[in-house]
Every structure is written in C-alpha cells, then in structure tokens.
Design an enzyme around this catalytic site. Structure first.
Site, PDB file in Angstrom:
ATOM      1  N   ALA A  55     -65.577 -50.987  83.485  1.00  0.00           N
ATOM      2  CA  ALA A  55     -64.422 -51.507  84.226  1.00  0.00           C
ATOM      3  C   ALA A  55     -64.242 -50.754  85.534  1.00  0.00           C
ATOM      4  CB  ALA A  55     -63.165 -51.397  83.371  1.00  0.00           C
TER       5      ALA A  55
ATOM      6  N   GLU B  52     -67.881 -47.147  76.917  1.00  0.00           N
ATOM      7  CA  GLU B  52     -68.733 -47.848  77.874  1.00  0.00           C
ATOM      8  C   GLU B  52     -67.966 -48.959  78.591  1.00  0.00           C
ATOM      9  OE1 GLU B  52     -72.234 -49.153  75.847  1.00  0.00           O
ATOM     10  OE2 GLU B  52     -73.057 -47.123  75.665  1.00  0.00           O
ATOM     11  N   GLU B  53     -67.083 -49.637  77.869  1.00  0.00           N
ATOM     12  CA  GLU B  53     -66.290 -50.699  78.498  1.00  0.00           C
ATOM     13  C   GLU B  53     -65.402 -50.133  79.597  1.00  0.00           C
ATOM     14  OE1 GLU B  53     -62.780 -53.923  77.317  1.00  0.00           O
ATOM     15  OE2 GLU B  53     -64.052 -53.071  75.747  1.00  0.00           O
ATOM     16  N   ARG B  54     -64.819 -48.970  79.345  1.00  0.00           N
ATOM     17  CA  ARG B  54     -63.917 -48.369  80.324  1.00  0.00           C
ATOM     18  C   ARG B  54     -64.680 -47.836  81.535  1.00  0.00           C
ATOM     19  NH1 ARG B  54     -60.521 -46.006  75.170  1.00  0.00           N
ATOM     20  NH2 ARG B  54     -59.386 -47.975  74.833  1.00  0.00           N
TER      21      ARG B  54
END
Length: 244
Positions: free
Chosen positions: A105, A100-102
C-alpha cells in the site's frame, strides 16, 4: 462445520473487494472451536459454488473502478482439501500477509503522490493571480517543498522495511509505521494540492479530485490508522494492558 471430507460454510463477509468480478476467494473462516487466533483457516472457495449469494454493489465515494459487496454463505460446501496451508493457522497466515499488504500500500502510493505534486506545480506555473503565477506565492512553494520532503522520507522508511522483510526479519513495527504514515500523508498531499487548484480542484475534470476521493481509503483498508497506532504502541511497550 466439517462433514466427511467437506466443509459447510455459513455466514457473511462485508466489504469484499472485486466480489462481482472474482472467480474464487481466499476465505478466512472458523473451522474449529478454541481461541480466536487458533480456530481459523484460509480456504479457497470458487465463487460459483452453490449457496454463495452476492448483495448489490456498495455505492462508495471513491474507487469506482473496483466493486465492493457483501457476500452471504448459505450451506456452501467445499472440499476440506481446499484449506490453504495448515488448518487452524489461518489467522497467523493472515497477519503475515498483512505486513506485505501494508508495505505494498505504501509502495503503490508514492508515485501517485509525486505525480499530483508535479501536476500541481505545472498548473500553478500557468495559473496567474495578481499579475504573477500562483507558484510565486511563498506559502505555496514552501508547502509543496514540505510535501515532497515527506514523500521522500516515507520512501526511505519503506525501503528500510522492505530490505528487512526480504532478509527474513520481523517488520511488523516498520510496516505499521509505513501504513500509518502513507494513509495520513495521502490525505495531506491530496487536500493541500486540491486547495491550490482552487475551483478546478472541486471538479471531476482533474486528477487531484479523484485522488482526493480514491486514496482516502488507504487510512481505512488493510488496517485503519487506529489499528496501526495500537500495533506500534504494543511494539513500543506502551499499550495499556487489559484490565482483568
């Protein structure tokens, strides 16, 4: 180390974002012996807990609005009930969060890239050279068209990955591809646009110079380009196996 109903934490963490501003942290720490991917837990740790020491703020080339620091832990005691989820699954939770972070981003970078391209176009319409706007130069407007196309291709990959993630599918491969591409495309867009701004692009008076500094982090934070390439190669079945 566990003592009764508490955990005693010692060690240090490097490159911690918002360390001086945070009220608490989500800490990944070893809570048992065993394999590295099975001995870690996520722990909620209040930042005012005795034994937590913050080193000076790291002087970064960009992202000046966000502090980054080293955190030292000296016999920091927190209740074992502060473990998030199941003990020993911290590494697994962290890897799940990374997807999810990627994707985030990538999503957060699309509009800044569009804005910089549009601002550069507006500037080049006004900037005169050799009796005509710089934008009339074929190399320049062709290059801007290439960059805009790359941004939209990345947007399509992101939407596909997000749809699959929402549907509960494993998007490790697509999320890694998005993260790799967005980091590299940010560098490409910012570098090309800054070049077209000429001397003005090398000043702190225009947004493109800040983008050039700040967004360089995207190829490093949340998994460096080289890590993404390793994950992608593993998914393709072409990553060499470790020699025994």
């Amino acid at each position: 180390v566990r003592r009764g109903d508490d955990l005693i934490i010692n060690g240090q963490k490097m490159w911690i974002t918002n360390a001086f501003q945070a009220d608490w942290m989500c800490l990944l720490a070893n809570t048992s012996e065993g394999a590295p991917h099975r001995n870690k837990s996520l722990i909620c740790v209040p930042m005012d807990t005795p034994g937590i020491h913050l080193a000076k703020k790291i002087d970064k080339m960009g992202m000046k609005c966000s502090d980054t620091a080293v955190i030292y832990f000296d016999d920091v005691r927190v209740p074992a009930k502060n473990i998030i989820g199941q003990e020993g699954l911290g590494f697994t939770y962290q890897m799940m969060q990374f997807q999810e972070e990627r994707l985030a981003a990538t999503a957060l970078s699309l509009t800044p890239m569009v804005n910089i391209i549009e601002q550069t176009i507006a500037y080049l319409k006004e900037r005169q050279a050799f009796g005509q706007p710089l934008l009339n130069n074929q190399y320049i407007h062709f290059r801007l068209a290439e960059l805009a196309t790359e941004v939209e291709m990345l947007r399509s990959c992101l939407y596909r990955a997000t749809d699959k993630h929402v549907a509960g599918e494993d998007v490790t491969q697509l999320a890694s591809m998005c993260k790799l591409k967005v980091g590299r495309l940010l560098r490409e867009v910012n570098d090309s646009c800054l070049q077209f701004w000429g001397g003005m692009g090398f000043t702190n008076d225009v947004l493109v110079s800040r983008m050039y500094r700040d967004m360089r982090l995207t190829s490093i934070g949340g998994g460096a380009d080289e890590v993404m390439l390793g994950i992608i190669c593993k998914g393709m079945g072409i990553l060499p196996k470790k020699m025994k």
